[in-house]
Design an enzyme around this catalytic site. Sequence first.
Site, PDB file in Angstrom:
ATOM      1  N   PRO A 107       0.849  -1.259  -0.084  1.00  0.00           N
ATOM      2  CA  PRO A 107       0.127   0.070   0.038  1.00  0.00           C
ATOM      3  C   PRO A 107       0.954   1.392   0.063  1.00  0.00           C
ATOM      4  O   PRO A 107       1.908   1.272   0.087  1.00  0.00           O
ATOM      5  CB  PRO A 107      -0.827  -0.137   1.378  1.00  0.00           C
ATOM      6  CG  PRO A 107       0.109  -0.774   2.276  1.00  0.00           C
ATOM      7  CD  PRO A 107       0.999  -1.854   1.148  1.00  0.00           C
ATOM      8  N   ASP A 500      24.850  17.749 -22.008  1.00  0.00           N
ATOM      9  CA  ASP A 500      25.990  17.794 -22.954  1.00  0.00           C
ATOM     10  C   ASP A 500      27.250  18.607 -22.260  1.00  0.00           C
ATOM     11  O   ASP A 500      28.296  18.319 -22.360  1.00  0.00           O
ATOM     12  CB  ASP A 500      25.479  18.556 -24.164  1.00  0.00           C
ATOM     13  CG  ASP A 500      25.078  20.078 -23.943  1.00  0.00           C
ATOM     14  OD1 ASP A 500      24.401  20.042 -22.961  1.00  0.00           O
ATOM     15  OD2 ASP A 500      25.087  20.881 -24.752  1.00  0.00           O
ATOM     16  N   ASP A 505      24.950  28.250 -21.803  1.00  0.00           N
ATOM     17  CA  ASP A 505      23.521  28.208 -21.926  1.00  0.00           C
ATOM     18  C   ASP A 505      22.835  27.114 -22.939  1.00  0.00           C
ATOM     19  O   ASP A 505      22.178  27.456 -23.810  1.00  0.00           O
ATOM     20  CB  ASP A 505      22.886  29.816 -22.506  1.00  0.00           C
ATOM     21  CG  ASP A 505      23.466  30.039 -23.687  1.00  0.00           C
ATOM     22  OD1 ASP A 505      24.585  29.321 -24.418  1.00  0.00           O
ATOM     23  OD2 ASP A 505      23.023  30.933 -24.489  1.00  0.00           O
ATOM     24  N   GLU A 506      23.314  26.083 -22.384  1.00  0.00           N
ATOM     25  CA  GLU A 506      22.534  24.746 -23.039  1.00  0.00           C
ATOM     26  C   GLU A 506      22.393  23.801 -22.037  1.00  0.00           C
ATOM     27  O   GLU A 506      20.893  23.699 -21.467  1.00  0.00           O
ATOM     28  CB  GLU A 506      23.671  24.338 -23.779  1.00  0.00           C
ATOM     29  CG  GLU A 506      22.931  23.312 -24.974  1.00  0.00           C
ATOM     30  CD  GLU A 506      23.904  23.301 -26.149  1.00  0.00           C
ATOM     31  OE1 GLU A 506      23.780  22.069 -27.085  1.00  0.00           O
ATOM     32  OE2 GLU A 506      24.855  24.085 -26.499  1.00  0.00           O
ATOM     33  N   ASP A 513      24.843  12.242 -27.735  1.00  0.00           N
ATOM     34  CA  ASP A 513      26.011  12.257 -26.692  1.00  0.00           C
ATOM     35  C   ASP A 513      25.887  10.992 -25.612  1.00  0.00           C
ATOM     36  O   ASP A 513      26.713  10.310 -25.267  1.00  0.00           O
ATOM     37  CB  ASP A 513      25.830  13.506 -25.713  1.00  0.00           C
ATOM     38  CG  ASP A 513      26.089  14.831 -26.677  1.00  0.00           C
ATOM     39  OD1 ASP A 513      25.188  14.597 -27.844  1.00  0.00           O
ATOM     40  OD2 ASP A 513      26.941  15.569 -26.484  1.00  0.00           O
ATOM     41  N   GLU A 770      34.952  19.370 -25.728  1.00  0.00           N
ATOM     42  CA  GLU A 770      33.817  19.117 -26.721  1.00  0.00           C
ATOM     43  C   GLU A 770      34.552  19.009 -28.231  1.00  0.00           C
ATOM     44  O   GLU A 770      33.970  18.147 -29.126  1.00  0.00           O
ATOM     45  CB  GLU A 770      33.087  20.346 -26.704  1.00  0.00           C
ATOM     46  CG  GLU A 770      31.634  20.353 -27.945  1.00  0.00           C
ATOM     47  CD  GLU A 770      30.702  21.598 -27.684  1.00  0.00           C
ATOM     48  OE1 GLU A 770      29.637  21.308 -28.195  1.00  0.00           O
ATOM     49  OE2 GLU A 770      31.141  22.569 -27.296  1.00  0.00           O
ATOM     50  N   HIS A 791      32.610  17.686 -21.829  1.00  0.00           N
ATOM     51  CA  HIS A 791      31.635  17.346 -22.814  1.00  0.00           C
ATOM     52  C   HIS A 791      32.184  15.758 -23.043  1.00  0.00           C
ATOM     53  O   HIS A 791      33.258  15.433 -23.192  1.00  0.00           O
ATOM     54  CB  HIS A 791      31.726  17.877 -24.222  1.00  0.00           C
ATOM     55  CG  HIS A 791      30.466  18.461 -24.849  1.00  0.00           C
ATOM     56  ND1 HIS A 791      30.110  19.662 -24.681  1.00  0.00           N
ATOM     57  CD2 HIS A 791      29.858  17.753 -25.914  1.00  0.00           C
ATOM     58  CE1 HIS A 791      28.804  19.798 -25.253  1.00  0.00           C
ATOM     59  NE2 HIS A 791      28.546  18.567 -25.934  1.00  0.00           N
TER      60      HIS A 791
END
Length: 914
Positions: A107, A500, A505-506, A513, A770, A791
Amino acid sequence: MARWIGAFLVMLMAACQATEKKDGDLRATHLACESRVEPLGIDEPYPRFSWWIEDESGARSVRQSAYRILVATDRGALAAERGDLWDSGRVESNATYGVEYGGAPLPSGAACFWMVRAWDGGGRVTPWSAPASFATGLLDPAAWAADWIGWDEARELAVAAADHPDGLFLPPPRYLRREFTAARAVRRAMLYASALGIYETRLNGERVGDDYFTPGWTDYARRVYYDTYDVTSLVRPGANAIGAVLADGWFSGHVGWGRKRDHYGDTTRFRAQLVLEYEDGTREVVVTDGSWRAAAGPLLEADFLMGEAYDARRAMPGWDAAGFDASAWSAVDVTPAIAAEIGAHPGPRVGEVATFTPIAVTAPAPGVHVLDMGQNFAGVVRLRVRGAAGREIVLRHAEVLNPDGTIYTTNLRGARATDRYICRGDGEETWQPRFTFHGFRFVEVTGLDAPPAPGDFVGVAIGSRTPPAGSFECDDGGVNQLVHNIYWTQRMNYIDIPTDCPQRDERLGWTGDAQVYARTATYLCDVQAFFTKWLVDLADGQRKDGQFPTVAPLKVSGSDGGPAWADAGVICPWTIYEVYGDRRLLARHYEGMKRYVAFCAGRCREDLRPPAEFHCYGDWLNIQDETPKDVLYLAYLARSTQLTARAAAALGRAEDTTHYEDLFARIARSFQDAYVGADGRIAGDTQTAYALALAFGLVEGENRARAEQHLLRKLEERDWHLSTGFVGTKDLMLVLAEIGREDVAYRLLHQDTFPSWGFSIAQGATTIWERWNGWTPEAGFNDPGMNSFAHYAFGAVGEWIFRTVGGIDLLAPGYDEILIRPRPGGRIGRARASHLSVHGPIETSWERDGDGMRLDVAIPPNTTALVHVPCTVTQAVTEGGGPLASVEGVEILGHEDGAAKLRVASGRYSFRVE
């Protein structure tokens, strides 16, 4: 008669137990429920259990033959060996993970305790394990009595974007509170909390839990999670106060590029339900409703991308304690219900994972101090300062420095990544942001009246609490640094979802990826629960036509993932099943896998060639070696079809298995007809094209041998450097090992000139870049529009390191059968690796000694391993100083590919090649 039979069975069981050999060396340990240790608030009425079997005696060939699980409502029942919720009885099985609870459906709000014992094949039985616990959440939606509350007036307190110095609209977090009375002594108190936004709860002046960014990121229009906390120790008889700080988070804060906010809505909400169970058996529920009050406070702004600001002069001492005067606070705004489904968060929570102190402090300009934390990480800075009232300390964050020693922030794009603290002026003050994070190694500090002292600024690394599960060490410092960099890049980007990058600003859950890196992630950390959560986000983003998105949760970017990105919807569920044996997860995502393959195949032309038009990112960030996109389309369609066939077989779907195996064969023929020349040359003639075709089984016979030679030619043309991007790098090294060219793979591993992993390390990198050329001496920084220094995609080489250098791989799901196959090479003369599988630790250690070699192996109980010992002849191998033929637990299978091939039972072994 039935009574006499029952009595006889009881006597027989007692007699059997009396003859069992209990051995203190044999134990059941590491108990977990739903792949987590003592979870609270699970949404599973039939949870699954797992454990390890350990034998401290060092015995070999230990296998579980049976188990017994007890699940009870309290520890006392377990102490009496009674499972009042479920007693599995003795079950003849070697299963130690994914064992499903078999009692009545649990429950809502149930506190459960469990323990297990096991038998080995020789009749030995373990003692009962130490008890473990778990609790169910609010399984029944009707169990929720709380409203969603907020304070919309807070947006009116924000400085208008036009007037803000950065052109931003940043409303302050909301402070919410109410008081309540606990009429009697409390036996148990459970808090269930959620938000449209992110929250921190407070109870009688204390923070509840140590989690960050709850309840996590989801598609809030479809799904919202809640968290469960045992707050029994915080509730006291009499007057109490409960409060919360509610910030924008992913719901209405800035997400992605372009400085856009309010992606899901502009009215943040908080929902909480405090269930009090009194000692006398009565129950009371305190909920969020119109009785709560709201106000602004010292937190001026809090945003993931922009940062956090705190004015200590506006602190409200005691606001979260009973007796506080809240008469000036405002009424809350109330939303009785929302359309989204609410459920318990199924993954690990985000929390603090490490701290760093500066290794250097410089002053590139008067009044400006730059702190080097020595490691790139995601998190915040905890500060300790003294200053006059109103003094503002400003912290700006960056991954790297400009040549003049100032911080380089151009690659952050629209992310301000700035935190501010305004002193109250009454002595030593400490502060740490709670509702933001940054990706950084360097911190610029301004506003101090003296250079910082040791301990004044501490870096606090934040990430999902995915338990470490792997280690690697060798005698090559560069390779060790590479593994270190991979690990920290994963830590930085596994923050509720696999992002990523953590700095600009991402910070989105890019699917491509995630899929290329997933297998490496499993070597380094236990990510089963983490992916359990994220794969729900991915399924929520799947279109009705079957296509998977570019990112999950689906926001900012598009719903058409395209080749290698959308395939995460197939590759990631299969990877988690392979590593953890999670059949339930595979079954839950199987239909989505089928719909995706049907979508991709259905778009193809009649000859199974790719459609004339389709979205594709290509081999992202390759080095001037672009692979044709239609080659990528068909190669990845083949791969996803092949894995869907394997999933069907694992789930017992025989008809589906045949269908997808036939479809894969047709796709492979189409690929060969369309893209493979008579000389084995593949369209595009790129390293990635050959790597994928070989890895996915798309070339056969003589053409396969020719394709192998073309891959080597392409590497030689680049002076033995890779040119692959995100897509090709993952498989390149694995293919070189598969075709027996470890020498070439090691050559790539040891390269330290551009482009290579070693090149970034030579530039001082502590994480994976990256771009291969994120910075070069000739060109400086690459395009700041997309130049992250954290990255993980190129870190997918970690899989090859663990499999080839460390020699640890699997032959059956859940490591039921293990492959130990180290392939020494390059400059590495010794290596040591370990991995914590669902059965327990797998360990390898090898060292070359002239023409000889030592290989030490540890195989956990309940498994077997296929061990390849590198040697010229099998007779040259000894174990423990004796010939193989006389060794317990070892079966000689022959000699193959330059190694003695052995079947090995569980235990520890030391092989020597003279």
